[in-house]
Design a protein around this motif. Structure first.
Motif, short mmCIF file in Angstrom:
data_model
loop_
_atom_site.label_atom_id
_atom_site.label_comp_id
_atom_site.label_asym_id
_atom_site.label_seq_id
_atom_site.Cartn_x
_atom_site.Cartn_y
_atom_site.Cartn_z
N ASN A 171 0.92 -1.08 -0.07
CA ASN A 171 0.02 -0.16 -0.13
C ASN A 171 0.86 1.30 -0.14
OD1 ASN A 171 -2.81 -0.77 0.02
ND2 ASN A 171 -2.29 -1.62 2.03
N PRO A 172 0.34 2.21 -0.46
CA PRO A 172 1.21 3.65 -0.48
C PRO A 172 1.50 3.96 1.04
CG PRO A 172 -0.85 3.89 -1.87
CD PRO A 172 -1.09 2.47 -1.30
N ALA B 12 2.12 7.08 7.67
CA ALA B 12 0.84 6.90 7.42
C ALA B 12 0.71 5.98 5.95
CB ALA B 12 0.22 8.38 6.75
N ILE B 13 -0.10 4.94 6.06
CA ILE B 13 -0.01 3.96 4.91
C ILE B 13 -1.72 4.10 4.54
CG2 ILE B 13 0.16 1.35 4.57
CD1 ILE B 13 2.00 1.26 6.62
N LEU B 14 -1.75 4.45 3.55
CA LEU B 14 -3.16 4.29 2.59
C LEU B 14 -3.47 2.92 2.25
CD1 LEU B 14 -5.27 6.09 1.58
CD2 LEU B 14 -4.20 6.39 -0.49
N ILE C 139 9.67 10.93 3.11
CA ILE C 139 9.79 10.00 2.33
C ILE C 139 8.52 9.19 2.19
CG2 ILE C 139 11.10 7.45 2.38
CD1 ILE C 139 13.14 9.95 2.53
N ALA C 140 8.55 8.73 0.67
CA ALA C 140 7.42 8.05 0.23
C ALA C 140 7.94 6.71 -0.33
CB ALA C 140 6.67 8.99 -0.60
N ASN C 141 7.21 5.71 -0.10
CA ASN C 141 7.58 4.45 -1.09
C ASN C 141 6.87 4.61 -2.67
OD1 ASN C 141 4.63 3.88 -1.01
ND2 ASN C 141 4.85 1.96 -0.10
#
Length: 493
Positions: free
Chosen positions: A124-125, A212-214, A137-139
């Motif tokens: 998940n994002p 935060a994981i959408l 940071i973002a995956n």
């Protein structure tokens, strides 16, 4: 690494199992086969085998099952050996995955590297952000189009302004007033999007960042909730949290480094000053008159941290230290603080006024200096109450001090001795009254013209100008250090 049925369901997802998962927990560390000699299913194992050993319904005769407590995954039209090998591979995969996280964390890898490793399981994002709304940071999945608010946050590296103005609600519609280091599902402010798993990353029990994981793929929510605390522990080892000038550090960590005399990034200091201390503060050091045990110190420290008048508090080299705003350092305010905390028998040393956190080591010396001169008497003790007399005493005790006093004092002393004059005493009072003629004449109980005559005579005898700043500063210091009985007599008048 212990697994859960949700984690196994994710890894075995290509087989599209029918799943019934109840009270799922990551407590599985091994596998056993059905039928098993144990009648009860041990919680540390999953049980794999032909579904007919577990389900009596004839429809499942050609199916295989993985069972854990009340949960099971049911597989249809699968090859037994292939499915078994994949199940065994799941244990190896998660063990190896955690090993990679551990290795990266142990060398304080960049946060992006650790987030990318997390993404091998968290599909998940996912973003890691600061408490001020900045996104660090973002995956890779986070960069895919999702919803307008999320897309704005990722592209601008900042939380959408609308999000900051709206309350958090759980998926059960209960208001969430505060996040914690345990993951919570927060209802998305964009009504057509999935909820967001949110939690704090804490250092020294203080929030320093957020995850935060959408939940773009809701079937992975249970797995994400289980893994988030584990990921948080590894992410906190990233360079952005642990390097010497890491920007994501707790105030406790920064304070300890400052007190140890270490260099701190100016951006960290400005941020901490802006958020915590303000423009004017003092450092207070707390000791108890009769107790020095850790129990009392920790209890006192916890009480201080909870009190609204305390900006920051910590313990360093056995002393309890607290930064208090200037207005909270007056005797009445401090007495009220002690009363509200329910404390007694405290010695409180107060530093001089400060405005920059990089002066903290000096402030600590000042506060402890005041405590050392309190002679064990409980109460409030200000550094400036002792500083000047200590400096004078220290200078007087130096062997060269008397030889380096301004020669004008010695000259005037001998002149007065021979003529029964008052020039030395007159100069002392004149300096202490900041060269104010009226106040000096009143203190000496003489006419202003008499004072003017004496000052003129002093200039003639010594060559002094009584105007130059360096000369005046030298004279003032020499006068204080001389400690004549005449000066002491003037102080009492």
């Amino acid at each position: 690494m212990k697994l859960s049925m949700s984690m196994l369901a994710w890894y075995l997802g290509e087989y599209r199992p029918d799943r019934t998962i109840i009270d799922d927990e990551p407590i599985i560390y091994g596998m056993r086969f059905l039928p098993d000699e144990h009648l009860q299913l041990l919680p540390g194992y999953v049980y794999f085998g032909d579904a007919r050993y577990f389900l009596s319904d004839p429809r499942y005769r050609n199916a295989y099952i993985i069972v854990h407590r009340q949960s099971y995954l049911l597989f249809h039209h699968c090859d037994y050996e292939e499915l078994l090998n994949t199940l065994l591979a799941a244990f190896d995969f998660f063990m190896a995955w955690e090993g990679r996280l551990l290795e990266a964390a142990s060398r304080q890898a960049p946060l992006q590297e650790l987030v990318d490793l997390c993404s091998q399981v968290i599909e998940n994002p996912m973003v890691v952000g600061g408490l001020s709304g900045e996104l660090y940071i973002a995956n890779e999945a986070a960069h895919q189009p999702v919803d307008p608010y999320w897309n704005f946050s990722v592209s601008h590296r900042q939380t959408h302004p609308q999000i900051n103005n709206l309350p958090y609600y759980g998926t059960d519609n209960q208001l969430i007033k505060e996040l914690s280091e345990h993951p919570q599902l927060v209802r998305n402010v964009y009504p057509e999007s999935e909820p967001v798993l949110m939690m704090y990353l804490k250092q020294d029990q203080e929030p320093v960042a957020t995850i935060a994981i959408l939940q773009k793929f809701p079937e992975q929510t249970d797995k994400d909730l289980q893994l988030a605390p584990l990921l948080g522990r590894y992410l906190l080892k990233a360079a952005e949290f642990t390097s010497e000038n890491a920007l994501l550090q707790s105030s406790e960590t920064i304070l300890q480094k400052l007190l140890d005399g270490k260099e701190i990034d100016s951006r960290l200091l400005r941020k901490l000053e802006k958020e915590k201390t303000g423009n004017s503060w003092r450092l207070a050091a707390f000791r108890h008159k009769l107790r020095s045990d850790k129990i009392h110190k920790v209890t006192t420290l916890k009480s201080l941290k909870r009190h609204s008048s305390c900006c920051l508090a910590t313990m360093h080299e056995g002393d309890i230290l607290a930064i208090l705003k200037e207005q909270n350092c007056q005797p009445e305010s401090l007495s009220r603080l002690i009363k509200e905390l329910g404390l007694s028998g405290l010695l409180i040393g107060i530093s001089m006024n400060a405005s920059r956190l990089d002066t903290l080591p000096t402030c600590r010396k000042q506060a402890c200096f005041a405590l050392d001169r309190a002679d064990g008497n409980a109460g409030i003790h200000y550094c400036e109450s002792f500083a000047f007399s200590w400096l004078l005493k220290t200078l007087r005790e130096q062997e060269m001090t008397s030889a380096l006093l301004h020669p004008a004092l010695e000259l005037l002393f001998h002149y007065d001795h021979e003529t029964h004059g008052e020039l030395c005493h007159t100069l002392s009072v004149y300096l202490r009254k900041e060269r104010n003629l009226l106040e000096t004449a009143q203190a000496l109980n003489i006419h202003r013209n008499t004072l003017k005559y004496r000052l003129r005579r002093i200039r003639e005898l010594t060559g002094l100008t009584l105007k130059e700043e360096n000369e005046l500063a030298y004279l003032r210091l020499s006068d204080w250090l001389a400690g004549s009985t005449k000066r002491e007599k003037t102080e009492t008048q």
